[in-house]
Design a protein around this motif. Structure first.
Motif, PDB file in Angstrom:
ATOM      1  N   MET A 486      12.353  -4.255  18.219  1.00 10.11           N
ATOM      2  CA  MET A 486      13.706  -4.264  18.137  1.00 10.11           C
ATOM      3  C   MET A 486      14.964  -4.582  19.160  1.00 10.11           C
ATOM      4  O   MET A 486      15.960  -5.158  19.300  1.00 10.11           O
ATOM      5  CB  MET A 486      14.221  -3.108  16.593  1.00 10.11           C
ATOM      6  N   VAL A 561      14.667   2.749   9.058  1.00 18.86           N
ATOM      7  CA  VAL A 561      15.622   3.443  10.227  1.00 18.86           C
ATOM      8  C   VAL A 561      15.158   5.233   9.460  1.00 18.86           C
ATOM      9  O   VAL A 561      15.938   4.918   7.857  1.00 18.86           O
ATOM     10  CB  VAL A 561      17.070   2.805   9.983  1.00 18.86           C
ATOM     11  N   THR A 609      23.447  -3.462  13.672  1.00 15.26           N
ATOM     12  CA  THR A 609      23.562  -3.014  12.470  1.00 15.26           C
ATOM     13  C   THR A 609      22.783  -2.552  11.916  1.00 15.26           C
ATOM     14  O   THR A 609      23.235  -1.982  10.413  1.00 15.26           O
ATOM     15  CB  THR A 609      24.206  -4.144  11.609  1.00 15.26           C
ATOM     16  N   ALA A 610      21.579  -2.650  12.023  1.00 13.18           N
ATOM     17  CA  ALA A 610      20.629  -2.442  11.640  1.00 13.18           C
ATOM     18  C   ALA A 610      20.323  -0.586  11.579  1.00 13.18           C
ATOM     19  O   ALA A 610      19.419   0.303  10.636  1.00 13.18           O
ATOM     20  CB  ALA A 610      19.023  -2.643  11.676  1.00 13.18           C
ATOM     21  N   VAL A 617      14.474  -2.165   6.755  1.00  7.57           N
ATOM     22  CA  VAL A 617      15.668  -2.999   7.527  1.00  7.57           C
ATOM     23  C   VAL A 617      14.684  -4.577   6.661  1.00  7.57           C
ATOM     24  O   VAL A 617      13.180  -4.273   6.750  1.00  7.57           O
ATOM     25  CB  VAL A 617      15.606  -2.747   8.749  1.00  7.57           C
ATOM     26  N   ASP A 618      15.511  -5.314   6.806  1.00  6.12           N
ATOM     27  CA  ASP A 618      14.214  -6.759   6.624  1.00  6.12           C
ATOM     28  C   ASP A 618      14.167  -8.280   8.192  1.00  6.12           C
ATOM     29  O   ASP A 618      15.550  -8.045   8.387  1.00  6.12           O
ATOM     30  CB  ASP A 618      15.458  -7.351   5.656  1.00  6.12           C
ATOM     31  N   TYR A 619      12.893  -7.851   7.746  1.00  9.84           N
ATOM     32  CA  TYR A 619      12.965  -8.117   9.345  1.00  9.84           C
ATOM     33  C   TYR A 619      12.922 -10.233   8.909  1.00  9.84           C
ATOM     34  O   TYR A 619      12.513 -11.200  10.259  1.00  9.84           O
ATOM     35  CB  TYR A 619      11.658  -8.291  10.009  1.00  9.84           C
TER      36      TYR A 619
END
Length: 671
Positions: A486, A561, A609-610, A617-619
């Motif tokens: 990330m 996270v 911001t994640a 987390v939306d990837y």
């Protein structure tokens, strides 16, 4: 939904619920020893007795009795009270009175329930029976005279771990719980029976006689022994971590923990780097911070600097290093230490998208290049659930024992390019198909063809109930991997790009699996906590903090996270990693924009911001994929117990490796 009345309160309970569950929904505490929410019902301790009408005029075991419409349940009647006292009296007939020397003291279900539900005295004066001790390996200490035959350990081994190693021998009063043939328990989840045992029969051998629970400071943490991110509780006394225990999290680890994650605690105090070191005349000698920081700055690397992130590093440390390199004009960041170079520009393609909880519902699963019991033991528990519900499992790679029915298709990664027809049909006709690509698969170029299979068969779909399903998964093995990806710790050509750049300075952030001989022309500065492989190859060692000695963010392989908290302080002159990188910024004469940990985390959240809060987390969407895989698959983990510097420093895990994997006989002191 049936309606029942519990102690005068009427309520609806889900269909299929037991009377015990109905009582708990009503807010009543029901004592139990054999019953456990994640195990099958045994009904053999009889502690959960309640009075149920209509029914026979006697107490009934609530754990094994289905809740039915119109039942009137009493948990506080005189009949129930006397029945529970009688059961407790029976349980204590043979139980020894050794609470003062029992490691379960202070966190023992038998102690708590005997006070709450037992009689004030016993009417038995007969001699208590004695049971010979059993040897269950280097992790589990047995005192089987205390055993009340609840069979939790037996059911866990058979149902959750899938290994039939523990069972009941003999009958009646002579019944004993033992490993078969009295051999050591060898599976990678064996020590969970310690948490399950409601008495002091099974306790932790390495932790024996170390501390009482009220002496310990309890801190919430994240396990870094693999990429699952199991939630743990760190128990410490003074400046020493004494044990790790699992915390409940149904989305991640439920309430289990691998043996490696549980027992690497003693490695935190061994082989530690507690002062700076500098190489002079080919030999590392102790130095001071005042000496080493100018020595690093004296090389004046400019933009010719690279950073390699190790497997146990938190997000804040990687971000601080990224900021330092950016100020110096470099973007040479890499975290895949062993040379893998899969495309990481779309993180949905390298994420465990189904999630751990979701994979339980899959009905056809293809595993490519992953020995899951070694790489993610807690995920194997989930796959076992899926297989028990009828899922078909296919594996490309060398044969291993998955503990459930699976078909091995071969060891050549090229099988993925053209799957056997029956495998293709099984995946095509499945409602919830899934594919898992492991590290060995990634090393053989399996990522792109796996994406192609996923797209051709529609692994991303909307289910009949309207929920979304994404069956494409990559299983990482390093706790820092997803966080590093990330943050951009991935060169197009992997670590080979760093070698080709020939940087003047290489910052090693606890990277112990790198072949540093390829950086012979670079100054290697190691920021880490153990004197492991990376420290031996370094020119300068800056002692850092282990994961228990700092606050940190970790992202597990499913893109979740999670926050870990500091339990103790780093030893000696060791410092938290971000403070070392901040001091290096001063030495290089650049401004990284933070002077405190809070400022660092604020800057991190502003850029990414994640990391602002815990959760998945939306990837985004999966790429199309393509290409072909090739080559023999070789699993990367040769020794399950010794995969990271903390584990390699642990005397307990060294003994596990020697005894359980290599068959070396470990003699006790008396022998």
């Amino acid at each position: 939904m049936p309606k029942v009345t519990v102690d005068g309160v009427e309520l609806e309970v889900p269909a299929g619920a037991t009377v015990l569950q109905a009582c708990e929904l009503a807010g009543k505490e029901i004592p139990r020893f054999c019953y456990h929410e994640r195990l099958s019902i045994a009904g053999n301790c009889r502690m959960c007795l309640v009075e149920v009408k209509p029914g026979p005029p006697k107490p009934q075991a609530s754990c094994a009795l289905p809740a039915a419409d119109g039942q009137v349940i009493r948990t506080d009647s005189e009949m129930v009270k006397k029945a529970r006292e009688g059961v407790m009296e029976f349980l204590l007939i043979n139980h020894p009175l050794d609470c003062p020397i029992c490691d379960q003291g202070g966190e023992c279900d038998l102690q708590d329930q005997s006070v709450a539900y037992g009689r004030g005295s016993s009417r038995y004066h007969e001699h208590k029976r004695a049971v010979t001790e059993k040897y269950m390996g280097p992790l589990i200490k047995t005192t089987m005279t205390r055993c009340i035959q609840c069979t939790r350990c037996v059911r866990f081994s058979e149902e959750i771990a899938g290994v039939d190693e523990i069972g009941a021998l003999y009958r009646g009063e002579n019944m004993q719980i033992s490993t078969y043939l009295e051999k050591a328990s060898t599976h990678e989840l064996s020590a969970n029976v310690i948490d399950l045992c409601p008495v002091g029969a099974l306790t932790s051998r390495p932790y024996a006689f170390e501390a009482r629970p009220w002496e310990l400071k309890k801190t919430l943490g994240i396990d870094v022994s693999d990429a699952c991110g199991a939630n743990i509780r760190i128990d410490a006394r003074g400046r020493e971590v004494l044990r790790f225990l699992p915390r409940n999290n149904d989305d991640v680890n439920e309430e289990w923990l691998s043996d490696k994650g549980r027992y690497q605690a003693d490695g935190l105090t061994r082989r530690r780097l507690d002062r700076p070191w500098i190489r002079r005349d080919g030999k590392l000698v102790a130095a001071s911070w005042e000496e080493v920081l100018p020595a690093v700055a004296s090389i004046n690397p400019g933009s010719s600097i690279a950073a390699i992130a190790g497997d146990l590093v938190d997000v804040e440390t990687m971000y601080a290093a990224k900021k330092l390199l950016a100020e110096l004009g470099s973007h040479l960041l890499e975290g895949r230490q062993t040379g893998m170079a899969y495309a990481a520009d779309n993180l949905a393609a390298v994420n465990f998208n189904t999630t751990f909880a979701g994979i339980e519902t899959a009905d056809a699963i293809l595993i490519v290049g992953s020995h899951i019991r070694n790489e993610a033991p807690l995920l194997n528990v989930r796959l076992r659930k899926a297989a028990k519900q009828g899922a078909k499992v296919f594996i490309i790679g060398p044969v291993w024992d998955p503990t459930y029915k699976a078909e091995f298709l071969g060891t050549d990664a090229a099988i993925l390019n053209k799957l056997p027809q029956h495998v293709w049909d099984a995946l095509a006709h499945a409602k919830r198909p899934a594919i898992i690509v492991g590290g060995a698969g990634l090393a053989r170029g399996a990522l792109e063809p796996a994406l192609a299979v996923s797209n051709q068969l529609g692994f991303v779909r909307t289910l009949e109930d309207g929920s979304a399903w994404n069956g494409f998964n990559v299983l990482h093995m390093a706790a820092s991997r997803m966080g590093g990806l990330m943050l951009g710790y991935a060169q197009k050509g992997g670590i080979a790009d760093l070698v080709a750049a020939a940087p003047k300075l290489v910052l090693s952030l606890g990277a112990d699996e790198v072949d540093y001989s390829k950086f012979a022309g670079s100054m290697v500065v190691y920021i880490g906590h153990h004197g492991d492989k990376g420290a031996h190859a370094a020119d300068i060692i800056l002692p850092g903090a282990a994961f228990t000695e700092k606050d940190g963010i970790f992202v597990n392989t499913e893109g979740r996270v999670q926050f870990s908290e500091r339990a103790v302080f780093a030893p000696g002159q060791a410092r938290e990693d971000w403070t070392i990188l901040r001091a290096l910024a001063d030495a290089f004469g650049v401004n990284v924009g933070f002077d405190s940990f809070q400022q660092l985390r604020t800057s991190l959240v502003a850029d990414f911001t994640a990391f602002a809060e815990e959760g998945l987390v939306d990837y985004g969407a999966l790429p199309a994929g393509g290409g072909e895989a090739s080559g023999e698959i070789v699993y990367p983990i040769a020794d399950f117990y010794l995969t990271n510097p903390i584990a390699r420093a642990s005397a307990t895990l060294q003994r596990c490796s020697a005894e359980l994997l290599h068959g070396e006989i470990q003699a006790e002191a008396a022998e």
